[in-house]
Motif scaffolding. Structure first.
Motif, mmCIF file in Angstrom:
data_model
loop_
_atom_site.group_PDB
_atom_site.id
_atom_site.type_symbol
_atom_site.label_atom_id
_atom_site.label_comp_id
_atom_site.label_asym_id
_atom_site.label_seq_id
_atom_site.Cartn_x
_atom_site.Cartn_y
_atom_site.Cartn_z
ATOM 1 N N LEU A 115 -32.598 12.479 -4.953
ATOM 2 C CA LEU A 115 -31.651 13.550 -5.229
ATOM 3 C C LEU A 115 -31.927 14.798 -4.395
ATOM 4 N N SER A 116 -32.934 14.749 -3.553
ATOM 5 C CA SER A 116 -33.347 15.951 -2.827
ATOM 6 C C SER A 116 -32.906 15.958 -1.367
ATOM 7 N N VAL A 117 -32.105 14.999 -0.944
ATOM 8 C CA VAL A 117 -31.771 14.906 0.482
ATOM 9 C C VAL A 117 -31.021 16.143 0.974
ATOM 10 N N GLY A 118 -30.100 16.666 0.181
ATOM 11 C CA GLY A 118 -29.385 17.873 0.596
ATOM 12 C C GLY A 118 -30.320 19.058 0.743
ATOM 13 N N ALA A 119 -31.260 19.204 -0.188
ATOM 14 C CA ALA A 119 -32.226 20.296 -0.113
ATOM 15 C C ALA A 119 -33.173 20.118 1.067
ATOM 16 N N ILE A 120 -33.528 18.874 1.376
ATOM 17 C CA ILE A 120 -34.393 18.625 2.542
ATOM 18 C C ILE A 120 -33.670 19.003 3.825
ATOM 19 N N VAL A 121 -32.381 18.691 3.915
ATOM 20 C CA VAL A 121 -31.596 19.092 5.087
ATOM 21 C C VAL A 121 -31.590 20.608 5.222
ATOM 22 N N ALA A 122 -31.379 21.304 4.096
ATOM 23 C CA ALA A 122 -31.342 22.766 4.125
ATOM 24 C C ALA A 122 -32.699 23.338 4.541
ATOM 25 N N LEU A 123 -33.783 22.841 3.953
ATOM 26 C CA LEU A 123 -35.112 23.347 4.290
ATOM 27 C C LEU A 123 -35.459 23.065 5.749
ATOM 28 N N SER A 124 -35.139 21.873 6.228
ATOM 29 C CA SER A 124 -35.413 21.533 7.630
ATOM 30 C C SER A 124 -34.616 22.425 8.576
ATOM 31 N N GLY A 125 -33.343 22.653 8.234
ATOM 32 C CA GLY A 125 -32.516 23.506 9.089
ATOM 33 C C GLY A 125 -32.987 24.942 9.110
ATOM 34 N N VAL A 126 -33.345 25.479 7.938
ATOM 35 C CA VAL A 126 -33.808 26.870 7.860
ATOM 36 C C VAL A 126 -35.128 27.034 8.604
ATOM 37 N N TRP A 127 -36.047 26.086 8.403
ATOM 38 C CA TRP A 127 -37.345 26.187 9.073
ATOM 39 C C TRP A 127 -37.193 26.056 10.589
ATOM 40 N N ALA A 128 -36.253 25.249 11.028
ATOM 41 C CA ALA A 128 -36.056 25.047 12.464
ATOM 42 C C ALA A 128 -35.378 26.227 13.144
ATOM 43 N N THR A 129 -34.712 27.094 12.383
ATOM 44 C CA THR A 129 -33.983 28.219 12.971
ATOM 45 C C THR A 129 -34.684 29.554 12.759
ATOM 46 N N THR A 130 -35.918 29.547 12.290
ATOM 47 C CA THR A 130 -36.669 30.797 12.237
ATOM 48 C C THR A 130 -36.928 31.296 13.661
ATOM 49 N N LEU A 131 -37.136 32.595 13.797
ATOM 50 C CA LEU A 131 -37.364 33.155 15.128
ATOM 51 C C LEU A 131 -38.613 32.572 15.779
#
Length: 373
Positions: A115-131
């Motif tokens: 049930l966490s796949v959407g949250a994993i996508v969000a966390l991966s995307g946010v972590w990948a777009t940090t400065l």
């Protein structure tokens, strides 16, 4: 019985069956020819042809949806250029969820749920777009998204396999935790991607087909080969069908379960890059309800919720069906609420069909066992 010489001869038993007459070789071959069914017919009627029959049924559903679109918007479907562009739009819409669904299919076949796949996508995307991450370029962003997805997937697998947590509870807790961590990292703000290479993934076409569709095709092909042509795939089916029997057969069920959730996490990392490219940004609320879309697509594609059965091609067709429904509602100006109700009805119908098929197969096995006994 004694004869005249006084020797005793054993009596012949009277209950021996009479010997059957010899059967000629020609008669044996003729009988074998009569009793052996045609290979093609037995394939379609047997269990081996169930996946093909289901996939043909899904293709028929797609044809029906297209006919509905033609009937409701003949003005649009009369333009061949619009039809082609709309087809590419549907595939592009299905690309991100399709990649997540491939990982979800493996998890469900293995007897779990994520049930966490959407949250994993969000966390991966946010972590990948940090400065800090963007300073390493496109390679650093892609590497970060994959590693974050892999890491969260490993945590899910460890909690379920060695922590003895129910998959539903473990992944539900990860859903909340990952969303919270993504919000903390991004400070509840939208993080803009400044990398032209990442942003260009969604806008790049190769031979007139979006690059996102090629990425989806590559993941689907890799997933199909992994499930159908490797030991890993056979072990996945065995673990989902009967974990105890798989353990007795020498399969490390706990380690394999961890690998399944890690695979799902990697798929989420790939989807995070694709979604970030589409929006040219990432935020903690991205990929909302992707877990429901992925589970629904897998179920529609024939993946059994109890594990042990499923196909990658069927899951892909399920994703395309839902994307086609979304597109059909959009071109007709219908609301999202109505679309969600239709999706819910399709999910319920698919589960009911699975239950009826499972009961019929179980009853057949019981009758066959009683007959054999």
């Amino acid at each position: 019985m004694s004869d005249a010489t006084g020797t005793t001869t054993p009596e012949r038993p009277t209950d021996l069956p009479a010997q059957s007459p010899p059967v000629s070789k020609a008669g044996t071959e003729a009988a074998a020819h009569r009793e052996t069914p045609r290979s093609g017919l037995s394939f379609w009627k047997g269990d081996s042809g169930e996946g093909a029959r289901r996939n043909l049924g899904l293709i028929a559903v797609l044809v029906v949806l297209v006919i509905i679109g033609i009937a409701t918007r003949p003005d649009l479907y009369g333009d061949s250029n619009w039809v082609w562009n709309n087809f590419l739009t549907i595939l592009k819409l299905a690309s991100v969820v399709g990649v997540v669904t491939v990982g979800m299919t493996f998890v469900i076949i293995g007897g779990g749920i994520d049930l966490s796949v959407g949250a994993i996508v969000a966390l991966s995307g946010v972590w990948a777009t940090t400065l800090a991450t963007q300073s390493f370029g496109a390679g650093g962003m892609i590497f970060t998204a994959l590693v974050v997805g892999l890491g969260v997937g490993l945590v899910n697998g460890l909690l379920i396999s060695y922590g003895k947590l129910v998959p539903f509870i473990a992944t539900l807790a990860m859903l909340v935790a990952a969303r919270g961590l993504a919000a903390e990292i991004s400070q509840k703000q939208t993080q803009v991607s400044n990398n032209s290479t990442i942003n260009g993934i969604a806008s790049t076409n190769v031979l007139g087909i979006p690059l996102l569709v090629y990425i989806l095709a590559a993941v689907v092909i890799a997933g199909w080969v992994l499930l159908n042509r490797t030991t890993f795939g056979r072990r996945t089916v065995a673990v989902g069908g009967n974990p105890e029997a798989a353990r007795l057969a020498g399969i490390n069920v706990k380690r394999h379960t961890v690998m399944l959730y890690a695979l799902s996490g990697v798929c989420c990392g790939i989807a995070a890059i694709m979604l970030t490219s589409q929006a040219t940004s990432a935020q903690a609320a991205m990929a909302n309800l992707y877990e429901l879309d992925a589970i629904a697509a897998a179920i529609i594609g024939g993946t059994l919720l109890s594990g042990g059965r499923g196909t990658i091609v069927g899951s892909l067709l399920g994703v395309i069906i839902f994307s086609t429904i979304t597109n059909l509602f959009a071109i007709n100006g219908l609301t999202t609420e109505a679309q969600n109700m239709v999706k819910g009805g399709i999910i319920v119908a698919a589960v009911l069909v699975q239950q009826v098929q499972f009961r019929s197969v179980t009853g057949f096995l019981k009758r066959n066992k009683a007959t054999t006994a």
